[in-house]
Design a protein around this motif. Structure first.
Motif, PDB file in Angstrom:
ATOM      1  N   TYR A   1      37.734  79.366 -59.971  1.00 31.48           N
ATOM      2  CA  TYR A   1      37.789  80.656 -59.897  1.00 31.48           C
ATOM      3  C   TYR A   1      39.292  81.204 -60.512  1.00 31.48           C
ATOM      4  CZ  TYR A   1      33.874  80.748 -56.649  1.00 31.48           C
ATOM      5  OH  TYR A   1      32.749  80.452 -56.219  1.00 31.48           O
ATOM      6  N   PRO A   2      39.588  81.199 -61.999  1.00 30.38           N
ATOM      7  CA  PRO A   2      40.620  81.349 -62.541  1.00 30.38           C
ATOM      8  C   PRO A   2      41.381  82.870 -62.154  1.00 30.38           C
ATOM      9  CG  PRO A   2      39.093  81.102 -64.037  1.00 30.38           C
ATOM     10  CD  PRO A   2      38.502  80.659 -62.928  1.00 30.38           C
ATOM     11  N   GLN A   3      40.438  83.678 -62.034  1.00 28.54           N
ATOM     12  CA  GLN A   3      40.848  85.109 -61.706  1.00 28.54           C
ATOM     13  C   GLN A   3      41.279  85.309 -60.261  1.00 28.54           C
ATOM     14  OE1 GLN A   3      37.956  84.355 -63.405  1.00 28.54           O
ATOM     15  NE2 GLN A   3      38.787  84.869 -65.390  1.00 28.54           N
ATOM     16  N   GLY A   4      40.743  84.014 -59.385  1.00 28.93           N
ATOM     17  CA  GLY A   4      41.157  84.328 -57.915  1.00 28.93           C
ATOM     18  C   GLY A   4      39.776  84.718 -57.457  1.00 28.93           C
ATOM     19  N   ARG A   5      39.999  84.240 -55.951  1.00 25.75           N
ATOM     20  CA  ARG A   5      38.926  84.506 -54.882  1.00 25.75           C
ATOM     21  C   ARG A   5      39.348  84.838 -53.700  1.00 25.75           C
ATOM     22  NH1 ARG A   5      33.435  81.687 -54.403  1.00 25.75           N
ATOM     23  NH2 ARG A   5      32.801  82.772 -52.623  1.00 25.75           N
ATOM     24  N   ASN A   6      38.899  85.827 -53.023  1.00 26.72           N
ATOM     25  CA  ASN A   6      39.645  86.478 -51.834  1.00 26.72           C
ATOM     26  C   ASN A   6      39.020  85.694 -50.726  1.00 26.72           C
ATOM     27  OD1 ASN A   6      40.684  88.618 -53.085  1.00 26.72           O
ATOM     28  ND2 ASN A   6      38.765  90.169 -52.984  1.00 26.72           N
ATOM     29  N   ILE A   7      40.126  85.148 -49.933  1.00 22.84           N
ATOM     30  CA  ILE A   7      39.677  84.660 -48.670  1.00 22.84           C
ATOM     31  C   ILE A   7      40.337  85.171 -47.572  1.00 22.84           C
ATOM     32  CG2 ILE A   7      39.594  82.396 -50.014  1.00 22.84           C
ATOM     33  CD1 ILE A   7      42.381  81.885 -48.733  1.00 22.84           C
ATOM     34  N   ARG A   8      39.880  84.726 -46.297  1.00 28.30           N
ATOM     35  CA  ARG A   8      40.502  85.164 -45.066  1.00 28.30           C
ATOM     36  C   ARG A   8      40.463  84.108 -44.018  1.00 28.30           C
ATOM     37  NH1 ARG A   8      38.102  90.816 -42.935  1.00 28.30           N
ATOM     38  NH2 ARG A   8      36.330  89.600 -43.101  1.00 28.30           N
ATOM     39  N   CYS A   9      41.386  83.983 -43.226  1.00 29.64           N
ATOM     40  CA  CYS A   9      41.592  82.912 -42.299  1.00 29.64           C
ATOM     41  C   CYS A   9      41.212  83.425 -40.684  1.00 29.64           C
ATOM     42  CB  CYS A   9      42.856  82.254 -42.085  1.00 29.64           C
ATOM     43  SG  CYS A   9      43.229  81.295 -43.820  1.00 29.64           S
ATOM     44  N   ALA A  10      40.601  82.768 -39.974  1.00 26.27           N
ATOM     45  CA  ALA A  10      40.656  83.227 -38.455  1.00 26.27           C
ATOM     46  C   ALA A  10      40.770  82.088 -37.504  1.00 26.27           C
ATOM     47  CB  ALA A  10      38.920  83.989 -38.259  1.00 26.27           C
ATOM     48  N   VAL A  11      41.061  82.381 -36.428  1.00 30.27           N
ATOM     49  CA  VAL A  11      41.272  81.527 -35.242  1.00 30.27           C
ATOM     50  C   VAL A  11      40.215  81.857 -34.233  1.00 30.27           C
ATOM     51  CG1 VAL A  11      42.750  80.540 -33.698  1.00 30.27           C
ATOM     52  CG2 VAL A  11      43.696  81.220 -35.672  1.00 30.27           C
ATOM     53  N   ILE A  12      39.302  80.834 -34.000  1.00 35.56           N
ATOM     54  CA  ILE A  12      38.274  80.986 -32.916  1.00 35.56           C
ATOM     55  C   ILE A  12      38.303  80.208 -32.067  1.00 35.56           C
ATOM     56  CG2 ILE A  12      35.806  80.960 -32.757  1.00 35.56           C
ATOM     57  CD1 ILE A  12      35.802  81.678 -35.950  1.00 35.56           C
ATOM     58  N   PRO A  13      38.744  80.540 -30.766  1.00 39.50           N
ATOM     59  CA  PRO A  13      38.800  79.483 -29.668  1.00 39.50           C
ATOM     60  C   PRO A  13      37.579  79.044 -29.058  1.00 39.50           C
ATOM     61  CG  PRO A  13      39.115  81.991 -28.826  1.00 39.50           C
ATOM     62  CD  PRO A  13      38.954  82.065 -30.362  1.00 39.50           C
ATOM     63  N   VAL A  14      37.393  78.006 -28.785  1.00 40.61           N
ATOM     64  CA  VAL A  14      36.376  77.260 -28.255  1.00 40.61           C
ATOM     65  C   VAL A  14      36.681  76.650 -26.797  1.00 40.61           C
ATOM     66  CG1 VAL A  14      34.328  75.471 -28.334  1.00 40.61           C
ATOM     67  CG2 VAL A  14      35.341  76.900 -30.375  1.00 40.61           C
ATOM     68  N   ILE A  15      36.081  77.357 -25.751  1.00 42.22           N
ATOM     69  CA  ILE A  15      36.340  76.880 -24.515  1.00 42.22           C
ATOM     70  C   ILE A  15      34.982  76.386 -23.872  1.00 42.22           C
ATOM     71  CG2 ILE A  15      36.876  77.522 -22.355  1.00 42.22           C
ATOM     72  CD1 ILE A  15      38.401  80.019 -23.646  1.00 42.22           C
ATOM     73  N   ALA A  16      35.038  74.823 -23.558  1.00 38.74           N
ATOM     74  CA  ALA A  16      33.793  74.280 -23.319  1.00 38.74           C
ATOM     75  C   ALA A  16      34.439  72.991 -22.436  1.00 38.74           C
ATOM     76  CB  ALA A  16      32.947  74.026 -24.321  1.00 38.74           C
ATOM     77  N   ASP A  17      33.470  72.425 -21.927  1.00 35.76           N
ATOM     78  CA  ASP A  17      33.880  70.970 -21.461  1.00 35.76           C
ATOM     79  C   ASP A  17      33.703  70.024 -22.500  1.00 35.76           C
ATOM     80  OD1 ASP A  17      31.024  70.898 -21.766  1.00 35.76           O
ATOM     81  OD2 ASP A  17      30.328  69.991 -19.887  1.00 35.76           O
ATOM     82  N   SER A  18      34.054  68.759 -22.323  1.00 37.10           N
ATOM     83  CA  SER A  18      34.086  67.903 -23.365  1.00 37.10           C
ATOM     84  C   SER A  18      32.940  67.502 -24.182  1.00 37.10           C
ATOM     85  CB  SER A  18      34.460  66.493 -22.994  1.00 37.10           C
ATOM     86  OG  SER A  18      36.127  66.452 -22.792  1.00 37.10           O
ATOM     87  N   LEU A  19      31.785  67.521 -23.314  1.00 40.65           N
ATOM     88  CA  LEU A  19      30.528  67.358 -24.374  1.00 40.65           C
ATOM     89  C   LEU A  19      30.085  68.436 -25.245  1.00 40.65           C
ATOM     90  CD1 LEU A  19      28.139  65.276 -24.502  1.00 40.65           C
ATOM     91  CD2 LEU A  19      27.077  66.069 -22.647  1.00 40.65           C
ATOM     92  N   ALA A  20      30.233  69.435 -24.750  1.00 38.91           N
ATOM     93  CA  ALA A  20      29.647  70.921 -25.332  1.00 38.91           C
ATOM     94  C   ALA A  20      30.670  70.990 -26.496  1.00 38.91           C
ATOM     95  CB  ALA A  20      29.814  71.941 -24.438  1.00 38.91           C
ATOM     96  N   LEU A  21      31.968  70.643 -26.107  1.00 42.01           N
ATOM     97  CA  LEU A  21      32.992  70.855 -27.202  1.00 42.01           C
ATOM     98  C   LEU A  21      32.760  70.041 -28.312  1.00 42.01           C
ATOM     99  CD1 LEU A  21      35.531  72.393 -27.920  1.00 42.01           C
ATOM    100  CD2 LEU A  21      36.960  70.348 -26.789  1.00 42.01           C
ATOM    101  N   ASN A  22      32.570  68.577 -28.130  1.00 40.27           N
ATOM    102  CA  ASN A  22      32.078  67.767 -29.201  1.00 40.27           C
ATOM    103  C   ASN A  22      31.015  68.190 -29.886  1.00 40.27           C
ATOM    104  OD1 ASN A  22      34.263  66.033 -28.354  1.00 40.27           O
ATOM    105  ND2 ASN A  22      33.345  64.727 -27.255  1.00 40.27           N
ATOM    106  N   LYS A  23      29.889  68.705 -29.370  1.00 39.20           N
ATOM    107  CA  LYS A  23      28.733  69.038 -30.052  1.00 39.20           C
ATOM    108  C   LYS A  23      28.999  70.153 -30.959  1.00 39.20           C
ATOM    109  CE  LYS A  23      25.040  67.086 -27.474  1.00 39.20           C
ATOM    110  NZ  LYS A  23      23.757  66.669 -27.972  1.00 39.20           N
ATOM    111  N   ALA A  24      29.525  71.455 -30.363  1.00 37.56           N
ATOM    112  CA  ALA A  24      29.956  72.371 -31.091  1.00 37.56           C
ATOM    113  C   ALA A  24      30.726  72.282 -32.179  1.00 37.56           C
ATOM    114  CB  ALA A  24      30.634  73.687 -30.042  1.00 37.56           C
ATOM    115  N   LEU A  25      31.779  71.466 -31.985  1.00 35.07           N
ATOM    116  CA  LEU A  25      32.917  71.175 -33.343  1.00 35.07           C
ATOM    117  C   LEU A  25      32.344  70.008 -34.188  1.00 35.07           C
ATOM    118  CD1 LEU A  25      36.188  72.121 -31.417  1.00 35.07           C
ATOM    119  CD2 LEU A  25      34.755  73.664 -32.842  1.00 35.07           C
ATOM    120  N   GLY A  26      31.491  69.423 -33.802  1.00 35.65           N
ATOM    121  CA  GLY A  26      31.073  68.488 -34.748  1.00 35.65           C
ATOM    122  C   GLY A  26      31.414  66.933 -34.442  1.00 35.65           C
ATOM    123  N   TYR A  27      32.235  66.742 -33.318  1.00 33.61           N
ATOM    124  CA  TYR A  27      33.076  65.639 -33.062  1.00 33.61           C
ATOM    125  C   TYR A  27      32.080  64.660 -32.563  1.00 33.61           C
ATOM    126  CZ  TYR A  27      37.393  68.420 -33.221  1.00 33.61           C
ATOM    127  OH  TYR A  27      38.279  69.233 -33.683  1.00 33.61           O
ATOM    128  N   GLY A  28      32.301  63.400 -32.705  1.00 35.51           N
ATOM    129  CA  GLY A  28      31.554  62.164 -32.317  1.00 35.51           C
ATOM    130  C   GLY A  28      31.977  61.839 -30.865  1.00 35.51           C
TER     131      GLY A  28
END
Length: 72
Positions: free
Chosen positions: A26-53
């Motif tokens: 995108y040589p003319q530029g592409r509009n982006i935005r960043c966001a912080v999304i908190p995830v509050i869960a126990d370890s097992l649910a957190l790993n599944k939600a965030l894709g961790y093994g």
């Protein structure tokens, strides 16, 4: 918790506004935005939600096929 997160969010708030970023695709530029999304869960649910093994999985990375033995 609010007293701890407010200064961090004040620093990150400008990133949520749209910014134009130029790339080779995108040589003319592409509009982006960043966001912080908190995830509050126990370890097992957190790993599944965030894709961790789990501790016993073969492939720890969700983007490549590196095994645990190949990781440094």
């Amino acid at each position: 918790i609010s007293n701890l997160l407010d200064p961090i969010m004040d620093e990150l708030a400008p990133a949520f506004q749209s910014h134009s970023v130029k790339t080779s695709k995108y040589p003319q530029g592409r509009n982006i935005r960043c966001a912080v999304i908190p995830v509050i869960a126990d370890s097992l649910a957190l790993n599944k939600a965030l894709g961790y093994g789990s501790h016993s999985c073969t492939y720890h990375c969700s983007f490549c096929l590196c095994t645990l033995n190949e990781l440094e």
